[in-house]
Design a protein around this motif. Structure first.
Motif, PDB file in Angstrom:
ATOM      1  N   ASP A 132      12.971   2.081   4.102  1.00  0.00           N
ATOM      2  CA  ASP A 132      12.813   0.727   3.589  1.00  0.00           C
ATOM      3  C   ASP A 132      12.097   0.693   2.245  1.00  0.00           C
ATOM      4  OD1 ASP A 132      14.077  -0.171   5.851  1.00  0.00           O
ATOM      5  OD2 ASP A 132      12.210  -0.668   6.908  1.00  0.00           O
ATOM      6  N   LEU A 133      11.463   1.781   1.880  1.00  0.00           N
ATOM      7  CA  LEU A 133      10.757   1.853   0.614  1.00  0.00           C
ATOM      8  C   LEU A 133      11.765   1.987  -0.519  1.00  0.00           C
ATOM      9  CD1 LEU A 133       7.830   2.010  -0.475  1.00  0.00           C
ATOM     10  CD2 LEU A 133       8.023   4.484  -0.319  1.00  0.00           C
ATOM     11  N   ALA A 134      11.727   1.054  -1.441  1.00  0.00           N
ATOM     12  CA  ALA A 134      12.721   1.013  -2.521  1.00  0.00           C
ATOM     13  C   ALA A 134      12.748   2.307  -3.335  1.00  0.00           C
ATOM     14  CB  ALA A 134      12.438  -0.171  -3.432  1.00  0.00           C
ATOM     15  N   ALA A 135      11.620   2.965  -3.474  1.00  0.00           N
ATOM     16  CA  ALA A 135      11.544   4.150  -4.321  1.00  0.00           C
ATOM     17  C   ALA A 135      11.949   5.442  -3.610  1.00  0.00           C
ATOM     18  CB  ALA A 135      10.134   4.291  -4.866  1.00  0.00           C
ATOM     19  N   ALA A 136      12.366   5.352  -2.366  1.00  0.00           N
ATOM     20  CA  ALA A 136      12.709   6.564  -1.609  1.00  0.00           C
ATOM     21  C   ALA A 136      13.841   7.340  -2.269  1.00  0.00           C
ATOM     22  CB  ALA A 136      13.063   6.212  -0.170  1.00  0.00           C
ATOM     23  N   SER A 137      14.831   6.636  -2.804  1.00  0.00           N
ATOM     24  CA  SER A 137      15.941   7.339  -3.448  1.00  0.00           C
ATOM     25  C   SER A 137      15.473   8.053  -4.712  1.00  0.00           C
ATOM     26  CB  SER A 137      17.084   6.380  -3.773  1.00  0.00           C
ATOM     27  OG  SER A 137      16.664   5.415  -4.706  1.00  0.00           O
ATOM     28  N   GLU A 138      14.479   7.488  -5.386  1.00  0.00           N
ATOM     29  CA  GLU A 138      13.918   8.153  -6.561  1.00  0.00           C
ATOM     30  C   GLU A 138      13.221   9.453  -6.166  1.00  0.00           C
ATOM     31  OE1 GLU A 138      11.356   5.392  -8.540  1.00  0.00           O
ATOM     32  OE2 GLU A 138      12.956   3.903  -8.749  1.00  0.00           O
ATOM     33  N   PHE A 139      12.626   9.474  -4.995  1.00  0.00           N
ATOM     34  CA  PHE A 139      11.969  10.682  -4.513  1.00  0.00           C
ATOM     35  C   PHE A 139      12.995  11.800  -4.337  1.00  0.00           C
ATOM     36  CE2 PHE A 139      10.362  13.424  -1.100  1.00  0.00           C
ATOM     37  CZ  PHE A 139       9.180  13.835  -1.684  1.00  0.00           C
ATOM     38  N   VAL A 140      14.152  11.450  -3.794  1.00  0.00           N
ATOM     39  CA  VAL A 140      15.222  12.439  -3.628  1.00  0.00           C
ATOM     40  C   VAL A 140      15.626  12.993  -4.990  1.00  0.00           C
ATOM     41  CG1 VAL A 140      17.624  12.753  -2.895  1.00  0.00           C
ATOM     42  CG2 VAL A 140      16.047  11.434  -1.465  1.00  0.00           C
ATOM     43  N   GLU A 141      15.722  12.127  -5.993  1.00  0.00           N
ATOM     44  CA  GLU A 141      16.061  12.576  -7.347  1.00  0.00           C
ATOM     45  C   GLU A 141      15.000  13.529  -7.893  1.00  0.00           C
ATOM     46  OE1 GLU A 141      16.806   9.205  -9.881  1.00  0.00           O
ATOM     47  OE2 GLU A 141      18.154   8.305  -8.399  1.00  0.00           O
ATOM     48  N   ARG A 142      13.742  13.224  -7.618  1.00  0.00           N
ATOM     49  CA  ARG A 142      12.664  14.105  -8.083  1.00  0.00           C
ATOM     50  C   ARG A 142      12.769  15.475  -7.418  1.00  0.00           C
ATOM     51  NH1 ARG A 142      10.340   9.055  -8.231  1.00  0.00           N
ATOM     52  NH2 ARG A 142       9.356   8.598 -10.236  1.00  0.00           N
ATOM     53  N   MET A 143      13.083  15.482  -6.139  1.00  0.00           N
ATOM     54  CA  MET A 143      13.222  16.762  -5.440  1.00  0.00           C
ATOM     55  C   MET A 143      14.395  17.563  -6.017  1.00  0.00           C
ATOM     56  SD  MET A 143      10.729  17.106  -3.354  1.00  0.00           S
ATOM     57  CE  MET A 143       9.738  16.229  -4.550  1.00  0.00           C
ATOM     58  N   GLU A 144      15.455  16.867  -6.387  1.00  0.00           N
ATOM     59  CA  GLU A 144      16.596  17.539  -7.019  1.00  0.00           C
ATOM     60  C   GLU A 144      16.190  18.132  -8.366  1.00  0.00           C
ATOM     61  OE1 GLU A 144      19.717  18.410  -6.031  1.00  0.00           O
ATOM     62  OE2 GLU A 144      18.922  17.805  -4.092  1.00  0.00           O
ATOM     63  N   SER A 145      15.402  17.384  -9.131  1.00  0.00           N
ATOM     64  CA  SER A 145      14.924  17.901 -10.420  1.00  0.00           C
ATOM     65  C   SER A 145      14.063  19.138 -10.221  1.00  0.00           C
ATOM     66  CB  SER A 145      14.116  16.824 -11.159  1.00  0.00           C
ATOM     67  OG  SER A 145      14.941  15.755 -11.528  1.00  0.00           O
TER      68      SER A 145
ATOM     69  N   ILE B 207       0.845  -1.199   0.000  1.00  0.00           N
ATOM     70  CA  ILE B 207       0.000   0.000   0.000  1.00  0.00           C
ATOM     71  C   ILE B 207       0.878   1.246   0.000  1.00  0.00           C
ATOM     72  CG2 ILE B 207      -1.717   1.358   1.261  1.00  0.00           C
ATOM     73  CD1 ILE B 207      -2.805  -1.319   2.384  1.00  0.00           C
ATOM     74  N   LEU B 208       1.862   1.270   0.877  1.00  0.00           N
ATOM     75  CA  LEU B 208       2.757   2.431   0.978  1.00  0.00           C
ATOM     76  C   LEU B 208       3.488   2.668  -0.345  1.00  0.00           C
ATOM     77  CD1 LEU B 208       3.869   4.646   2.803  1.00  0.00           C
ATOM     78  CD2 LEU B 208       5.618   3.027   3.567  1.00  0.00           C
ATOM     79  N   ALA B 209       3.959   1.605  -0.965  1.00  0.00           N
ATOM     80  CA  ALA B 209       4.656   1.735  -2.249  1.00  0.00           C
ATOM     81  C   ALA B 209       3.713   2.265  -3.327  1.00  0.00           C
ATOM     82  CB  ALA B 209       5.248   0.391  -2.665  1.00  0.00           C
ATOM     83  N   SER B 210       2.470   1.846  -3.309  1.00  0.00           N
ATOM     84  CA  SER B 210       1.495   2.300  -4.292  1.00  0.00           C
ATOM     85  C   SER B 210       1.173   3.784  -4.097  1.00  0.00           C
ATOM     86  CB  SER B 210       0.218   1.459  -4.184  1.00  0.00           C
ATOM     87  OG  SER B 210      -0.739   1.893  -5.119  1.00  0.00           O
ATOM     88  N   ILE B 211       1.021   4.197  -2.848  1.00  0.00           N
ATOM     89  CA  ILE B 211       0.790   5.617  -2.562  1.00  0.00           C
ATOM     90  C   ILE B 211       1.973   6.431  -3.077  1.00  0.00           C
ATOM     91  CG2 ILE B 211       0.571   7.348  -0.729  1.00  0.00           C
ATOM     92  CD1 ILE B 211      -0.843   5.109   0.943  1.00  0.00           C
ATOM     93  N   HIS B 212       3.152   5.939  -2.798  1.00  0.00           N
ATOM     94  CA  HIS B 212       4.371   6.633  -3.232  1.00  0.00           C
ATOM     95  C   HIS B 212       4.442   6.716  -4.757  1.00  0.00           C
ATOM     96  CE1 HIS B 212       8.646   7.346  -3.945  1.00  0.00           C
ATOM     97  NE2 HIS B 212       8.578   8.035  -2.826  1.00  0.00           N
ATOM     98  N   ARG B 213       4.079   5.642  -5.453  1.00  0.00           N
ATOM     99  CA  ARG B 213       4.092   5.652  -6.927  1.00  0.00           C
ATOM    100  C   ARG B 213       3.132   6.698  -7.474  1.00  0.00           C
ATOM    101  NH1 ARG B 213       4.576   0.216  -6.332  1.00  0.00           N
ATOM    102  NH2 ARG B 213       2.347  -0.148  -6.550  1.00  0.00           N
ATOM    103  N   ASP B 214       1.941   6.787  -6.878  1.00  0.00           N
ATOM    104  CA  ASP B 214       0.973   7.794  -7.328  1.00  0.00           C
ATOM    105  C   ASP B 214       1.527   9.202  -7.136  1.00  0.00           C
ATOM    106  OD1 ASP B 214      -0.761   5.794  -8.015  1.00  0.00           O
ATOM    107  OD2 ASP B 214      -2.230   6.223  -6.443  1.00  0.00           O
ATOM    108  N   LEU B 215       2.152   9.427  -6.017  1.00  0.00           N
ATOM    109  CA  LEU B 215       2.754  10.725  -5.742  1.00  0.00           C
ATOM    110  C   LEU B 215       3.881  11.005  -6.732  1.00  0.00           C
ATOM    111  CD1 LEU B 215       3.026  13.231  -4.018  1.00  0.00           C
ATOM    112  CD2 LEU B 215       4.351  11.905  -2.405  1.00  0.00           C
ATOM    113  N   ALA B 216       4.692  10.006  -6.978  1.00  0.00           N
ATOM    114  CA  ALA B 216       5.803  10.171  -7.919  1.00  0.00           C
ATOM    115  C   ALA B 216       5.286  10.534  -9.306  1.00  0.00           C
ATOM    116  CB  ALA B 216       6.633   8.890  -7.975  1.00  0.00           C
TER     117      ALA B 216
END
Length: 187
Positions: free
Chosen positions: A118-131, A58-67
């Motif tokens: 622990d969320l695998a996509a957390a590092s991608e979020f950091v990249e998005r913030m950098e963008s 569920i958490l990963a899915s919420i994160h994907r939608d946000l991404a």
């Protein structure tokens, strides 16, 4: 007819996301259970398992939608001139996201850093913030890069620091957006 089914599936997912965020926020991520989420949704656990096998899913899915929402803003901004109008529109779109479930998610993420790590996509979020920070910088200087990051921080702070800042959600959001607009201004 397929659109209706997809629409209902999307509505169900969004409803699960909202209830799960409520439970995660109230109980803490570690203490929250799928049983509790299913009860709040007034569905059986097997019905919830049909959509998600774990609270991590569920958490990963919420994160994907946000991404996806942030990616849409980034893509839009990259198609526009790198000017003040574009920077301000990026801020306004982010602010609108923060006024909805995104704001609740970011508050949850800040309060539950271990779950987010622990969320695998957390590092991608950091990249998005950098963008986003690169798109918001008013100049290619140290000062310009700092101002862009401060503008982003202002938007996030409005939702996560209610106790320290006071005021209503709307007042804090408006003040953060005004501050962020000033930070990304030319000069």
């Amino acid at each position: 007819m397929a659109g209706t089914t997809d629409g209902r599936r999307t509505d169900t997912r969004q409803r699960i996301h909202q209830v799960a965020l409520d439970v995660f926020s109230e109980r803490g991520y570690e203490k929250a259970t799928l049983r509790e989420i299913a009860e709040r949704l007034e569905i059986t656990r097997p019905a919830l398992y049909y959509h998600y096998k774990s609270k991590e899913d569920i958490l990963a899915s919420i994160h994907r939608d946000l991404a996806t929402s942030i990616d849409d803003i980034i893509d839009w901004a990259r198609s526009r001139p790198a000017d003040l109008q574009t920077r301000r529109e990026v801020l306004h779109r982010l602010s609108a996201l923060m006024a909805g479930p995104w704001g609740q998610f970011t508050r949850f993420a800040q309060e539950n850093e271990a779950a987010m790590r622990d969320l695998a996509a957390a590092s991608e979020f950091v990249e998005r913030m950098e963008s986003l920070a690169e798109l918001l910088r008013p100049s290619d200087t140290v000062r310009g890069r700092i101002r862009a990051r401060l503008a982003l921080s202002a938007l996030f702070m409005a939702g996560s620091r209610a106790h320290q800042l006071g005021g209503t959600d709307r007042t804090r959001s408006a003040a953060a957006l005004e501050t962020a607009d000033e930070l990304v201004a030319d000069g």
